[in-house]
Design a protein around this motif. Structure first.
Motif, PDB file in Angstrom:
ATOM      1  N   UNK A 202       0.842  -1.196   0.000  1.00  0.00           N
ATOM      2  CA  UNK A 202       0.000   0.000   0.000  1.00  0.00           C
ATOM      3  C   UNK A 202       0.874   1.242   0.000  1.00  0.00           C
ATOM      4  N   UNK A 203       0.277   2.358  -0.412  1.00  0.00           N
ATOM      5  CA  UNK A 203       0.967   3.651  -0.443  1.00  0.00           C
ATOM      6  C   UNK A 203       2.198   3.558  -1.359  1.00  0.00           C
ATOM      7  N   UNK A 204       3.359   4.013  -0.893  1.00  0.00           N
ATOM      8  CA  UNK A 204       4.568   3.979  -1.721  1.00  0.00           C
ATOM      9  C   UNK A 204       5.533   2.891  -1.257  1.00  0.00           C
ATOM     10  N   UNK A 205       5.030   1.870  -0.603  1.00  0.00           N
ATOM     11  CA  UNK A 205       5.877   0.800  -0.096  1.00  0.00           C
ATOM     12  C   UNK A 205       6.433  -0.043  -1.245  1.00  0.00           C
ATOM     13  N   UNK A 206       7.576  -0.696  -0.982  1.00  0.00           N
ATOM     14  CA  UNK A 206       8.256  -1.474  -2.006  1.00  0.00           C
ATOM     15  C   UNK A 206       8.747  -2.800  -1.438  1.00  0.00           C
ATOM     16  N   UNK A 207       8.492  -3.875  -2.169  1.00  0.00           N
ATOM     17  CA  UNK A 207       9.053  -5.187  -1.864  1.00  0.00           C
ATOM     18  C   UNK A 207       9.933  -5.599  -3.034  1.00  0.00           C
ATOM     19  N   UNK A 208      11.214  -5.753  -2.780  1.00  0.00           N
ATOM     20  CA  UNK A 208      12.181  -6.120  -3.814  1.00  0.00           C
ATOM     21  C   UNK A 208      12.580  -7.573  -3.599  1.00  0.00           C
ATOM     22  N   UNK A 209      11.970  -8.473  -4.371  1.00  0.00           N
ATOM     23  CA  UNK A 209      12.237  -9.897  -4.207  1.00  0.00           C
ATOM     24  C   UNK A 209      13.595 -10.249  -4.807  1.00  0.00           C
ATOM     25  N   UNK A 210      14.393 -10.985  -4.053  1.00  0.00           N
ATOM     26  CA  UNK A 210      15.714 -11.378  -4.510  1.00  0.00           C
ATOM     27  C   UNK A 210      15.693 -12.668  -5.325  1.00  0.00           C
ATOM     28  N   UNK A 211      14.594 -13.422  -5.204  1.00  0.00           N
ATOM     29  CA  UNK A 211      14.443 -14.669  -5.952  1.00  0.00           C
ATOM     30  C   UNK A 211      12.970 -15.004  -6.054  1.00  0.00           C
ATOM     31  N   UNK A 212      12.643 -15.964  -6.928  1.00  0.00           N
ATOM     32  CA  UNK A 212      11.250 -16.367  -7.102  1.00  0.00           C
ATOM     33  C   UNK A 212      10.717 -17.033  -5.827  1.00  0.00           C
ATOM     34  N   UNK A 213       9.478 -16.678  -5.467  1.00  0.00           N
ATOM     35  CA  UNK A 213       8.836 -17.244  -4.293  1.00  0.00           C
ATOM     36  C   UNK A 213       7.459 -17.782  -4.656  1.00  0.00           C
ATOM     37  N   UNK A 214       7.004 -18.805  -3.966  1.00  0.00           N
ATOM     38  CA  UNK A 214       5.667 -19.363  -4.240  1.00  0.00           C
ATOM     39  C   UNK A 214       4.576 -18.531  -3.559  1.00  0.00           C
ATOM     40  N   UNK A 215       4.277 -17.340  -4.122  1.00  0.00           N
ATOM     41  CA  UNK A 215       3.275 -16.456  -3.522  1.00  0.00           C
ATOM     42  C   UNK A 215       1.882 -16.975  -3.801  1.00  0.00           C
ATOM     43  N   UNK A 216       1.044 -16.962  -2.749  1.00  0.00           N
ATOM     44  CA  UNK A 216      -0.352 -17.375  -2.924  1.00  0.00           C
ATOM     45  C   UNK A 216      -1.212 -16.236  -3.395  1.00  0.00           C
ATOM     46  N   UNK A 217      -0.806 -14.995  -3.111  1.00  0.00           N
ATOM     47  CA  UNK A 217      -1.558 -13.822  -3.548  1.00  0.00           C
ATOM     48  C   UNK A 217      -0.663 -12.596  -3.463  1.00  0.00           C
ATOM     49  N   UNK A 218      -0.989 -11.574  -4.246  1.00  0.00           N
ATOM     50  CA  UNK A 218      -0.297 -10.298  -4.165  1.00  0.00           C
ATOM     51  C   UNK A 218      -1.280  -9.200  -4.561  1.00  0.00           C
ATOM     52  N   UNK A 219      -1.314  -8.144  -3.762  1.00  0.00           N
ATOM     53  CA  UNK A 219      -2.196  -7.016  -4.071  1.00  0.00           C
ATOM     54  C   UNK A 219      -1.462  -5.723  -3.782  1.00  0.00           C
ATOM     55  N   UNK A 220      -1.781  -4.688  -4.574  1.00  0.00           N
ATOM     56  CA  UNK A 220      -1.116  -3.390  -4.423  1.00  0.00           C
ATOM     57  C   UNK A 220      -2.122  -2.291  -4.587  1.00  0.00           C
TER      58      UNK A 220
END
Length: 222
Positions: A202-220
């Motif tokens: 949310x807002x101006x937050x940032x997630x910088x993934x270093x490698x592929x992950x088994x994400x179940x969901x992602x929302x922005x």
């Protein structure tokens, strides 16, 4: 804090433990462990609140440093830090723990201050270790955390609103989540040992993934 009388097997502090804003708790050891606050087996402390400074330092030799150490057999449900917790371990294979819970009962950690680990001479820094738990656990951070965070098998949530985390996140299982808001930036390593991991930005937050992950969901949003 623990029962010491041989006739007692339990001690309860009904309203929890508070270290006030002007308080300093300091432990220093050489060639041994240093512990700021120790909650022993048989003790029930519903919450710990630190408003002051907790410092543990191993100055030489091999030793683990614990800012807050909760033993197996103790009960602590929540910990709030608005002050500083600093742990400095010393020696290869040793650890610097800001907070470590071996009881599996600590399910909520809220930080608006600073939790910092300093690893010297080969020691490893772990800011918050909740890996013994099997229930859902949440770390809420609007302050500064230096060191890794480890969750247990019941699902862990790291929630940050403009907080800073320098370290890694380790999720042991269950339904886990990373929730970032405000100006939060996280670019450390992430380990998913089982279960699912959802991400909310949310807002101006940032997630910088270093490698592929088994994400179940992602929302922005924002």
């Amino acid at each position: 804090i623990a029962p010491k009388d041989s006739k007692l097997d339990h001690v309860t502090i009904d309203n929890g433990f508070v270290s006030q804003a002007n308080a300093t708790i300091s432990a220093t050891a050489s060639a041994g462990d240093a512990t700021g606050i120790h909650i022993g087996a048989g003790a029930t402390v519903p919450q710990i609140r630190n408003e002051g400074a907790i410092t543990s330092l191993v100055s030489s030799g091999n030793g683990n440093a614990y800012g807050v150490h909760i033993d197996a057999g103790a009960t602590v449900n929540a910990l709030t830090n608005t002050g500083t917790i600093t742990a400095t371990g010393f020696g290869n294979g040793q650890f610097s723990y800001g907070i470590v819970d071996a009881s599996g009962t600590l399910t909520n950690v809220t930080n608006s201050g600073t939790i910092s680990t300093v690893a010297t001479s080969g020691a490893t820094g772990v800011a918050i270790d909740l890996s013994a738990g099997s229930n859902a656990e949440t770390v809420t951070n609007t302050g500064t955390i230096n060191g890794d965070i480890a969750f247990g098998t019941g699902g862990g949530t790291y929630s940050s609103d403009s907080g800073t985390l320098t370290g890694g996140l380790s999720f042991g299982g269950g339904a886990s989540a990373i929730q970032l808001a405000g100006t939060s930036l996280f670019n450390g390593p992430i380990t998913v040992g089982g279960g699912t991991l959802g991400v909310t930005l949310a807002d101006s937050s940032t997630l910088d993934l270093q490698e592929a992950l088994p994400l179940s969901s992602i929302s922005a949003s924002g």
